[in-house]
Enzyme design. Structure first.
Site, mmCIF file in Angstrom:
data_model
loop_
_atom_site.group_PDB
_atom_site.id
_atom_site.type_symbol
_atom_site.label_atom_id
_atom_site.label_comp_id
_atom_site.label_asym_id
_atom_site.label_seq_id
_atom_site.Cartn_x
_atom_site.Cartn_y
_atom_site.Cartn_z
ATOM 1 N N GLU A 58 -32.961 -35.562 -56.436
ATOM 2 C CA GLU A 58 -32.497 -35.842 -55.022
ATOM 3 C C GLU A 58 -33.833 -36.100 -54.290
ATOM 4 O OE1 GLU A 58 -29.424 -33.681 -53.193
ATOM 5 O OE2 GLU A 58 -30.426 -33.386 -51.413
ATOM 6 N N ASP B 177 -25.752 -37.669 -51.222
ATOM 7 C CA ASP B 177 -25.753 -36.415 -50.788
ATOM 8 C C ASP B 177 -26.464 -36.344 -49.308
ATOM 9 O OD1 ASP B 177 -25.821 -33.844 -50.270
ATOM 10 O OD2 ASP B 177 -26.786 -33.316 -52.333
ATOM 11 N N ASP C 214 -15.320 -27.329 -52.253
ATOM 12 C CA ASP C 214 -14.953 -28.396 -51.126
ATOM 13 C C ASP C 214 -13.468 -28.651 -51.176
ATOM 14 O OD1 ASP C 214 -17.951 -28.510 -51.221
ATOM 15 O OD2 ASP C 214 -17.963 -30.053 -52.411
ATOM 16 N N HIS D 242 -18.058 -29.863 -54.993
ATOM 17 C CA HIS D 242 -17.919 -28.446 -55.599
ATOM 18 C C HIS D 242 -16.558 -28.011 -55.496
ATOM 19 C CE1 HIS D 242 -21.542 -29.194 -53.340
ATOM 20 N NE2 HIS D 242 -22.482 -28.478 -54.147
ATOM 21 N N ASP E 65 -29.281 -38.054 -56.296
ATOM 22 C CA ASP E 65 -28.819 -37.779 -55.143
ATOM 23 C C ASP E 65 -29.377 -38.553 -54.158
ATOM 24 O OD1 ASP E 65 -26.641 -36.189 -55.745
ATOM 25 O OD2 ASP E 65 -27.169 -34.435 -54.931
#
Ligand code: XUL
Ligand code: CO
Length: 438
Positions: free
Chosen positions: A267, A338, A103, A100, A295
């Site tokens: 995810e 993730d 981040d 991101h 993810d």
């Protein structure tokens, strides 16, 4: 390159008999499975937010892991994180990373300052990418942490917030393009509602689509050739999130004419929060041509929130890779972890051990998925299960020759139906075990 993780050697494939915890037992990057190397199949990705940022804090307690990398003020810290990231990628032989905007660089006092911070860090990342050959899988904007997004970003009831989110997305897309990312992800953590008493659901969804169309238009204009992804999740942090699951996101993409540019990033932990299996979400995406990226992680079924644990179930990994193989493999996407080491696993070594565990789990999963396909018995069973649609009345249904009147005439002549066959679920489950164990 050993500055931040001095005691950890490069992680190599040593085979299943190795008792060295800091080695791959099953992930042999150069081994060919189903016509491609393992490295090519997976395109393993490191999640910047968990790996370089998350220190293990939870609602009840502070962080337990030190991710300062010896740095003091925030821009210096951000630079150290870049170098720590590339040391990790190098030592773990992981080729991709995902981030991101927030981040990688700290938010400044103004949007202009945040963007300036990003430019400085992106220069640093670009330099390291050139040196190392590591690649960006996807980029995204954090439109959920700052309190301005309290009521949403693209679905906020406040036009200023919508504009701010748009500006952040514009910058995050520019960075993704500059770093050669092949995907751009929308995960709508705050895109949803807490109560319908104050919410215009239809208006908010229209606005979300407006924002996505703006993103596509701008990204294509500046040369982005990759895919956009929606990452479905039903709840957490919001009580209800609009991208609830794969089917809901699919309906949204179709309604708003976004199918050409978007796929899904599925995810595992989000699937289970939505009351589905990971395989269900992947199969739904594959069947509809929108399986973009994964993810990889797992939740804890006894907890029921997004624990983002490293995956260790070879069943889940095998069924995931079966879907990926059936889809013809990843194109723009890959397999991003993730996931984060547990709060109690706070040593630097735990970062490596957790990635090794996840990577080896998926290496086993790929091998099993390939065996399932080569074995062919499960697929043959399924093929035969639907055989009645190949000839006679079944073929007429598929070709459109038979309508309700023809089917009524046919059904009137049937009497009691005696042609149903057992679904053989238990047989198939034990067959799967047999294929797994070999
Ligand atoms: C949150 C989550 C995000 C997305 C990117 O549950 O999965 O980290 O992957 O925003
Ligand atoms: Co995610």
């Amino acid at each position: 390159m050993s500055k931040y993780f001095k005691t950890i050697p490069a992680i190599k494939f040593e085979g299943s008999q190795s008792d060295n915890p800091l080695s791959y037992k099953y992930y042999n990057p150069d081994e060919i499975i189903a016509g491609k190397t393992m490295r090519e199949h997976f395109k393993f990705g490191l999640s910047y937010w968990h790996t370089l940022c998350a220190e293990g804090s939870d609602m009840f307690g502070e962080g337990t892991a030190d991710k300062s990398f010896g740095a003091e003020h925030s821009m210096e810290h951000a630079k150290h994180k870049v170098h720590a990231c590339f040391e990790l990628l190098d030592k773990m032989d992981v080729d991709y990373f995902c981030f991101h905007d927030r981040d990688i660089a700290p938010e400044g006092d103004t949007l202009a300052e945040s963007n300036k911070n990003l430019d400085i860090i992106v220069n640093e990342i670009e330099g390291m990418m050139k040196q190392s050959g590591k690649k960006l899988l996807w980029g995204t904007a954090n439109l959920f942490s700052n309190k301005r997004f309290v009521h949403g970003a693209g679905t906020a009831p406040n036009a200023d917030v919508f504009a701010y989110a748009a500006a952040q997305i514009k910058k995050a897309i520019e960075i993704t393009v500059r770093l050669g990312g092949t995907g751009y992800t929308f995960w709508g953590g705050r895109e949803g509602y807490e109560t319908l008493l104050n919410t215009r659901m239809g208006f908010e969804l229209d606005n979300m689509a407006r924002l996505m169309h703006m993103a596509v238009e701008y990204a294509r204009k500046i040369g982005f050739e990759g895919d956009f992804y929606i990452e479905p999740k039903p709840k957490e942090p919001m009580k209800h999130q609009y991208d609830f699951d794969a089917a809901t996101a699919h309906a949204f993409l179709q309604k708003y004419g976004l199918m050409k540019d978007f796929k899904l990033n599925i995810e595992a932990n989000h699937a289970t929060l939505a009351g589905h299996t990971f395989q269900h979400e992947l199969a739904y995406a594959r069947e509809n041509g929108i399986l973009g990226s994964v993810d990889a992680n797992t939740g804890d079924l006894l907890l029921g929130w997004d624990t983002d644990q490293f995956p260790t179930s070879i069943y889940d990994a095998a069924l995931c890779m079966l879907e990926v193989l059936k889809a013809g493999g990843f194109t723009t996407g890959g397999l991003n972890f993730d996931a984060k080491a547990r709060r109690g696993s706070f040593d630097q070594e735990d970062i490596f051990l957790s990635y090794i565990s996840g990577i080896d789990t998926f290496a086993l999963g790929l091998k099993i998925a390939d065996r399932i396909i080569k074995d062919g018995r499960i697929e043959k069973f399924v093929e035969e299960r639907y055989a009645s649609f190949k000839t006679g009345i079944g073929a007429d249904i598929i070709s459109g020759k038979a309508g309700l009147a023809e089917l009524e005439a046919y059904a009137l002549g049937l009497g009691d139906i005696t042609t149903n066959k057992s679904g053989r679920q238990e047989y198939l489950e034990s067959l799967l075990n047999q294929i797994i164990i070999g």
